[in-house]
Design a protein around this motif. Sequence first.
Motif, short mmCIF file in Angstrom:
data_model
loop_
_atom_site.label_atom_id
_atom_site.label_comp_id
_atom_site.label_asym_id
_atom_site.label_seq_id
_atom_site.Cartn_x
_atom_site.Cartn_y
_atom_site.Cartn_z
N THR A 15 -5.49 -3.60 -5.31
CA THR A 15 -4.33 -4.46 -5.53
C THR A 15 -3.50 -4.66 -4.26
N GLU A 16 -4.00 -4.14 -3.13
CA GLU A 16 -3.21 -4.21 -1.89
C GLU A 16 -3.02 -5.66 -1.43
N THR A 17 -1.81 -6.00 -1.08
CA THR A 17 -1.56 -7.32 -0.48
C THR A 17 -0.77 -7.22 0.82
N THR A 18 -0.06 -6.13 1.04
CA THR A 18 0.77 -6.00 2.25
C THR A 18 0.13 -5.03 3.24
N PHE A 19 0.59 -5.12 4.49
CA PHE A 19 0.09 -4.18 5.50
C PHE A 19 0.45 -2.74 5.13
N GLU A 20 1.63 -2.55 4.58
CA GLU A 20 2.02 -1.20 4.16
C GLU A 20 1.02 -0.66 3.14
N GLU A 21 0.63 -1.51 2.21
CA GLU A 21 -0.34 -1.08 1.20
C GLU A 21 -1.73 -0.86 1.79
N LEU A 22 -2.08 -1.67 2.80
CA LEU A 22 -3.38 -1.47 3.45
C LEU A 22 -3.41 -0.14 4.21
N HIS A 23 -2.32 0.17 4.90
CA HIS A 23 -2.25 1.49 5.55
C HIS A 23 -2.40 2.61 4.51
#
Lengths: 168, 168
Positions: free
Chosen positions: A82-90
């Motif tokens: 469900t990741e959409t942001t860079f913070e979530e990708l990290h």
Amino acid sequence: MPLSIYDASIPVFERALRNLDAILTKAEEHAAANGIDLSELAAARLAPDMFPLTGQIQSASDSAKFAAARLTGTTGPSFADTETTFEELHARIAKTLDYLASVDRAGFEGAETREIVQKSRRGERHFVGQAYLLTFALPNFFFHVTTAYDILRHKGVPVGKSDYLGAF
Amino acid sequence: MPLSIYDASIPVFERALRNLDAILTKAEEHAAANGIDLSELAAARLAPDMFPLTGQIQSASDSAKFAAARLTGTTGPSFADTETTFEELHARIAKTLDYLASVDRAGFEGAETREIVQKSRRGERHFVGQAYLLTFALPNFFFHVTTAYDILRHKGVPVGKSDYLGAF
């Protein structure tokens, strides 16, 4: 001393994922310095029917996770993609690294010949562990890490091969 | 039976190069069917300061060739990097495969701990064989194979992950 399946998988995944994490940070710095919307980078893709950056990183994470689980005959954690942001990708990379660090070297005993069944839309593929690692897991993992890098390069992020390969 | 350095290198390179060769053929078929100039595909790149398709294939060839030579403590053939056409790219892959097929498994005896010195613009890197293969040669090789694929996908060539991974 010959290679172990552990050495040819877990540390290889860990190294590439740490490098990928640092590449994401450089992309964020580039975006901040140039007024680029990070959501544009996260959704960027090289072809309309290829995964965007988010999907490439989710797939790199999954490739490593499934390889570790299958080679040790265990079940890995479930990640919801469900990741959409860079913070979530990290965070996705961090939890993949946490999982890989938790996989015990001893669990790879006999992994070379372990029977692995991979289910996909196309049906079942049967491998023994060594062939699975060398013909599927490693090529597939590097495909997604490289394509994530290629998307960011295509979008102008100033990273280079040394970021992909990491420090020696 | 643990992995050998031979098994984790030569057949892995051979498989990916054969898949790449078949991807080039699909690109030629696509270009012929759609009136696309092959020289445009050969010169296509994802960023102005990245190698074009030709350079990615030359680099994939070199990554495999240098790995085989360094891991066996021998010298590989010299390739001039003059390819510009698809015919020449197929020939480059073919002569790389010929060389890889000529590298004897017995030459990998002791490759895990062989000292490898890699010279580049940035100076010398020192590795032992196992670390060289896992932290440099394999990631670098897959980088160039994947980027060649990504360039063709970006240019609309209808190939998919199953072309990259090959038949199982």
